[in-house]
Design a protein around this motif. Structure first.
Motif, short mmCIF file in Angstrom:
data_model
loop_
_atom_site.label_atom_id
_atom_site.label_comp_id
_atom_site.label_asym_id
_atom_site.label_seq_id
_atom_site.Cartn_x
_atom_site.Cartn_y
_atom_site.Cartn_z
N THR A 152 -6.78 0.60 0.24
CA THR A 152 -7.16 0.76 1.64
C THR A 152 -8.63 1.17 1.76
O THR A 152 -9.38 0.63 2.59
N THR A 156 -11.53 -1.15 3.49
CA THR A 156 -12.23 -0.56 4.62
C THR A 156 -13.73 -0.57 4.40
O THR A 156 -14.51 -0.71 5.35
N LEU A 188 -0.17 -3.05 2.43
CA LEU A 188 -1.62 -2.93 2.52
C LEU A 188 -2.14 -3.36 3.88
O LEU A 188 -3.00 -2.71 4.48
N CYS A 191 -1.89 -0.89 6.61
CA CYS A 191 -2.92 0.16 6.58
C CYS A 191 -4.28 -0.35 7.02
O CYS A 191 -5.10 0.43 7.55
N VAL A 192 -4.55 -1.63 6.79
CA VAL A 192 -5.85 -2.21 7.15
C VAL A 192 -5.59 -3.47 7.97
O VAL A 192 -5.82 -4.59 7.51
#
Length: 282
Positions: A152, A156, A188, A191-192
């Motif tokens: 993550t 990011t 994943l 989360c993003v």
């Protein structure tokens, strides 16, 4: 990467005159592995006969993202399947080769097996634990919260996400379900959100094209045999290849390869209507 070349068109395998129509039209086979030839350490009925009949006229194109051809071939041979490394096109290994060819000087964070890590290092890639240019997500049985947090952070910060394959699961022994790379990808992406994942495995064209290159047989004479409509059949039809399916899922042509070798069916060229209307993978 290994190339199999031939100077003349392979002849059809020896078949009785009453052989099913699909065998009479298949000069080469592109075969799936999990669910088609094996389930874990179980050999599916008919797999040995199929490989023997099309000896040196097949490639196995698999979304396996744990092994390399050199490590998987001996295990298949121990099961009685005479598969050489040159006949294996594997999603994880091919993804590493793809990165080596297209991003040779990039810093790579590889979430995957030790076998893929070793492959990346052998190809001269720079494998890092932070500040990556590229994240390669493959099937990682050690995937945990810390891994998710690390990936993550890298995405990011702008790393490119390449994914070996998008399968959520694959068939295991005795009807068990084995979590796959796609399940890790979903965690994943949660989360993003908004991250673009470049998925290289089936049904994308890359693995099929490598299989075609190795067979060196006209596409019209190739039959794809798999167990998954959304990967094997969809990928085949996108490239204009014929296909057949085995297993217990809807639209299967036979329950297993043994029955397919006796099935009076013709090769298929289009997806069923209920699949074609929504053929985006994932």
């Amino acid at each position: 990467m290994i190339c199999i070349a031939s100077t003349s068109l392979p002849t059809l395998p020896d078949c009785p005159r009453t052989a099913p129509p699909w065998t009479q039209r298949s000069r080469g086979l592109i075969l799936d592995l999990d669910g088609t030839l094996i389930r874990g350490h179980e050999v599916i009925p008919g797999a040995q006969e199929l490989l023997a009949r099309w000896s040196e006229r097949y490639v196995i194109v698999s979304n396996n993202s744990t092994d390399t051809a050199a490590t998987l071939a001996p295990r298949l041979q121990a099961l009685g399947l005479p598969v050489e490394p040159s006949a294996l096109v594997l999603a994880g290994e091919q993804a590493v080769h793809h990165i080596s060819h297209h991003y040779p000087h990039s810093k790579l964070m590889l979430c995957g097996s030790e076998r893929l890590q070793a492959c990346a290092l052998e190809l001269g890639l720079t494998v890092v634990s932070r500040d990556a240019d590229i994240v390669l997500l493959a099937r990682d049985i050690g995937f945990n919260y810390a891994t998710l947090q690390t990936l993550t952070r890298e995405l990011t910060c702008g790393a490119i996400l390449i994914v070996s394959n998008g399968d959520l699961t694959h068939p295991g022994p005795h009807g068990s379900v084995i979590p796959e790379t796609g399940a890790l990808l979903q965690a994943l992406l949660a989360c993003v959100p908004g991250t673009r994942a470049n998925i290289l495995g089936k049904p994308a064209a890359m693995l099929f094209q490598e299989g075609l290159r190795r067979l060196n047989v006209p596409p019209a004479d190739i039959t794809v045999i798999g167990d998954n409509m959304r990967t094997d059949a969809l990928g085949a039809t996108r490239l204009g290849l014929s296909y057949l399916l085995v297993g217990n899922a809807p639209h299967a042509d036979a329950p297993d390869v043994a029955r397919l070798l006796e099935a009076a069916c013709s090769r298929r060229h289009v997806l069923p209507d209920d699949v074609a209307s929504g053929n985006d993978y994932q």
